[in-house]
Design a protein around this motif. Sequence first.
Motif: not given
Length: 452
Positions: A122-137, A144-152
Amino acid sequence: MKTKLSLLSAAVLSASLTLMPAVSHAAIPLAVDGQQLPSLAPMLEKTTPAVVAVAVSGTHVSKQRVPDAFRYFFGPNAPQEQVQERPFRGLGSGVIIDADEGYIVTNNHVIEGADEIKIGLHDGREVEAKLIGADAESDIALLQIKANNLVAVKRADSDELRVGDFAVAIGNPFGLGQTVTSGIVSAMGRSGLGIEMLENFIQTDAAINSGNSGGALVNLNGDLIGINTAIVAPNGGNVGIGFAIPANMVNNLVEQIIEHGEVRRGVLGVTGQDLTAELAEGFGIDTQHGGFVNEVMPDSAADDAGIKSGDIIVSVNGRSIKSFQELRAKIATMGAGAKVELGLIRDGDKETVSATLGEASQSSESAAGAADIHPMLAGATLENNSKGVEISEVAQGSPAAASGLQSGDIIVGVNRTKIDDLKSLRAELKEQQGAVALKLRRGNSNLYLVLR
């Protein structure tokens, strides 16, 4: 006019947008007669930083069988199939659910096949993400990303939702940037839409469009109630019918992915159908919501819990269900080993039973679990075979039996695509809409059976 069900991720090919010039309006007063006007702005200021843009890129690989006449013309060295690679880019949305760990939930169809996933914060930063897992059904993926000052975002109990509750959709439609729309919860427990294998959707009229996939559906407190997934789009645009995966289903799936790296699907061990007015009348009950149990698999979780054929399951963990499809989706998204309380009606009397869910095998599927792959496979016990997927048993009177499947059949193809194992069977049937043709090996013969 033909109605279309459309997933919401936006493929980036080529597009042009005509932006209308801004029109100046008089400032809207913040208060009238000393009374402050209601506004979603305070809630959104806290919530929107938790919703991110998801940009993916990769290569689609397609294989097409070379016609026999072509191979005959070029001799024995002619290729059996033609492989085509086509680069793609796509846009979607995601929701930060854990700021400390950098976990982001989105839809599986947003990131499926991607070689690179980037997150726009939201603050304009762009970071690369890693896929931890998925469920197609169930169409859920965890990044997962590595970044500071995130809001959940805080997650709500989606089982507490009622039709008429206000809902706010936040996402990135058409790649325009973060957009907020509002509406209400139009319906609960929507299923049978053919969008995903496991369906238990929240329906909303909050305007959502392509690119909203994986975005947040929140309540007026800013708590997450669902992940936006699909819309009914007769003309490719919003008509006020959107669908979101309930937050409680998302929670169950995410917990399994974090713990195991995959979803370990729970299995109850029943086959059944939606309770109809005719069945309700025949059994002398006044409810028309629930899942009618056609058959209980021996030695299954349902068998151990004392569930019987003819029972009508009406609630899961104290929450009422509308259909067998909703029951199937809720059970299948709970982890193996989960304990569940089921409310049922038997001979007109209400009862409650407890069950500990079994685990769906990676190399085989029970007669009940096969329904997760395709409804018309319900009642067939499936096992991986060196030649494909073998049907080791077919329950009498089951949908699989009605389809013409027999014990000993080996599924070797879906339409014109070769099937090697249960994983490829699941993946291929997920891609199909409407009737599909199963290619079977039965004894020394090959034949096709059509599943509708």
